[in-house]
Design a protein around this motif. Structure first.
Motif, short mmCIF file in Angstrom:
data_model
loop_
_atom_site.label_atom_id
_atom_site.label_comp_id
_atom_site.label_asym_id
_atom_site.label_seq_id
_atom_site.Cartn_x
_atom_site.Cartn_y
_atom_site.Cartn_z
N MET A 46 0.78 -1.19 -0.03
CA MET A 46 -0.09 -0.12 -0.10
C MET A 46 0.87 1.31 0.01
N GLY A 47 2.11 1.06 -0.02
CA GLY A 47 3.10 2.15 0.15
C GLY A 47 3.03 2.77 1.45
N ALA A 48 2.87 2.14 2.59
CA ALA A 48 2.70 2.75 3.71
C ALA A 48 3.87 2.37 4.82
N PRO A 49 4.29 3.02 5.76
CA PRO A 49 5.21 2.52 6.78
C PRO A 49 4.47 1.52 7.56
N ALA A 50 5.13 0.49 8.19
CA ALA A 50 4.47 -0.32 9.25
C ALA A 50 4.77 0.06 10.50
N THR A 51 3.55 -0.18 11.34
CA THR A 51 3.79 0.27 12.61
C THR A 51 3.89 -0.79 13.31
N CYS A 52 3.21 -1.86 13.42
CA CYS A 52 3.21 -2.82 14.41
C CYS A 52 2.37 -4.23 14.02
N ALA A 53 2.90 -5.37 14.50
CA ALA A 53 2.07 -6.41 14.02
C ALA A 53 1.89 -7.57 15.26
N VAL A 54 1.02 -8.43 15.09
CA VAL A 54 0.64 -9.17 16.32
C VAL A 54 0.32 -10.52 15.68
#
Lengths: 293, 293
Positions: free
Chosen positions: B64-72
């Motif tokens: 999506m061309g987005a920075p990744a913040t976090c994951a679970v």
């Protein structure tokens, strides 16, 4: 290693985890997996499954005192039946609408056992944690306990309509937004009231005196319980009611109760003893543990 | 109903879904489920499984061309073994660190089959969608194709070390942040290049002329392929390489390539024909479909 032990390890390792939801960068995020053999008794509709799966994650957002933004779900089943999928999505969407969140889709998977994995997102810079209870605070619970326990018995009896109704709960997001102004500690009752209170005691390094006679128990529990002990276990140990369990300073209780749209009942008090007691007797840490114990 | 059909229904019903990830209220959110029988060949370590599961979701954020913040992640296995869980968490955490995101925990479940469910969150108000390709734009792909296909063959041969290495990919979050300034359309190659191009053609209402000779193929594919047709299928249809497939206006290509830390290869061009061709011949929409077809 049972699930609680594993979750403790996970929490020790990851500072953002260990409460009902993780909080990072102003976002609240929580994820859950449910599956047929343990979570969806025979008779559970796909609509109810969608509602309940997504609702369980929304309840964790509520327990942080945060508004819920959106939710996603993975739907995994042996066959991807269009009608069943539509029903699941409708349930997921309706429970989101109930709390002002958007259901924004998810993933599909073929899987031998019907399995769902849901994630809900909220936003807050000031979450209510499990760790703030102070001696003297009142222990309170929203709504009524025992809905899910009663539902499971009703599914066993084939009374699926009533059971499905009981299985679809309102995630307490609105209540959480009120209680964040008053509560010193909060979590949801997904593992049962007794286990929740033990978890609050551990996180807040305190004790509790419970008053079992004060418990708000759903009428359906009396209809299915075999005797007093069973009634008691269904109400306090089965869990999965997704009510909020919180501690509130006594001076704030009346204001909190008046502002809430749902009943808030005092079921005990925070002590400095480090023990969980009911009417003077220790209460064992029994509840619903996935993975067996 | 196979998974693509079901996903199309899901997308038609939910305006926020239907791209690599949903975008709501400035948040990018995506979720995936993987499980042993279809996604983790014998020999896959729990470290690799953690890396790959969380990486697959991070790849959707990248697309999506987005920075990744976090994951679970949800970790579900028949037994909750502490060493295996630790390894899984280490892999999940390391792949997050690779792209500047935080791994913030998740849920545990006992489940007959080892199963993971992951969710990644990013932030953007201006996502790159699949729908913006314009005739004349260049079709480009990051990195190399065929890593996962080669890995699966190597697992079959018992060369688990090399296979595990190939199975752990770098989610193209950094590349996505560069490409969002240049790309007219973008997605990841999780279903294989050919299927990805068909999906771009459908979303952008355009055609493509592919140049199969130009494909950047990982060296390992030649080591495992049985003949030219097999080589070709492994590189273009197997998928799960989690590279970015994008369309870039020709005038911007050199700038995009120069700014990227990963190779960007031109593999075709957008046309207005509505057809997907390679060297003048139609290319069937074949790829990796969970659920069988």
């Amino acid at each position: 290693m049972d699930e609680r032990t594993a979750l403790r390890l996970l929490a020790a390792d990851l500072p953002a985890a260990g409460d009902d939801a993780a909080v990072v960068d102003g976002l609240v995020i929580t994820t859950d997996m449910l599956h047929e053999s343990t979570d969806f008794p025979t008779g559970t509709t796909r609509y109810t499954a969608g509602w309940r799966s997504v609702g369980a994650s929304l309840s964790d957002v509520a327990a942080m005192g945060a508004p819920a933004t959106c939710a996603v779900a993975v739907y995994a089943a042996p066959e991807l039946d269009e009608g069943e999928l539509d029903d699941f999505i409708a349930g997921a969407r309706d429970v989101c609408a109930e709390v002002g969140a958007s259901y924004v889709g998810g993933d599909l998977d073929t899987h031998e056992e019907f399995t769902t994995a849901t994630t809900a997102i909220g936003k807050t810079d000031d979450p209510v944690l499990r760790s703030g209870a102070e001696p003297g605070d009142l222990l309170c619970v929203t709504g009524e306990l025992g809905r899910s326990a009663a539902a499971v018995r009703l599914f066993e009896r084939g009374d699926s309509d009533r059971a499905n109704d009981l299985f679809r709960f309102t995630p307490r997001v609105a209540a959480g937004l009120v209680l964040r102004e008053y509560a010193s500690a909060m979590m949801d009752s997904s593992d049962g009231l007794v286990r929740s209170v033990h978890q609050l005691a551990e996180a807040s390094d305190c004790g509790f005196d419970l008053d079992f006679d004060a418990l708000p128990v759903h009428d359906a529990v009396a209809d299915v319980a075999t005797d007093d002990d069973d009634f008691h276990a269904l109400a306090t140990q089965f869990g999965e009611d997704f009510e909020l369990v919180c501690t509130v300073p006594e001076a704030d209780f009346a204001a909190a109760r008046d502002e809430l749209d749902v009943e808030l009942t005092v079921v005990g008090r925070v002590t400095d003893s480090g023990e969980v007691l009911a009417d003077g007797d220790p209460v064992a840490d029994r509840g619903y543990t996935h993975g067996g114990d």
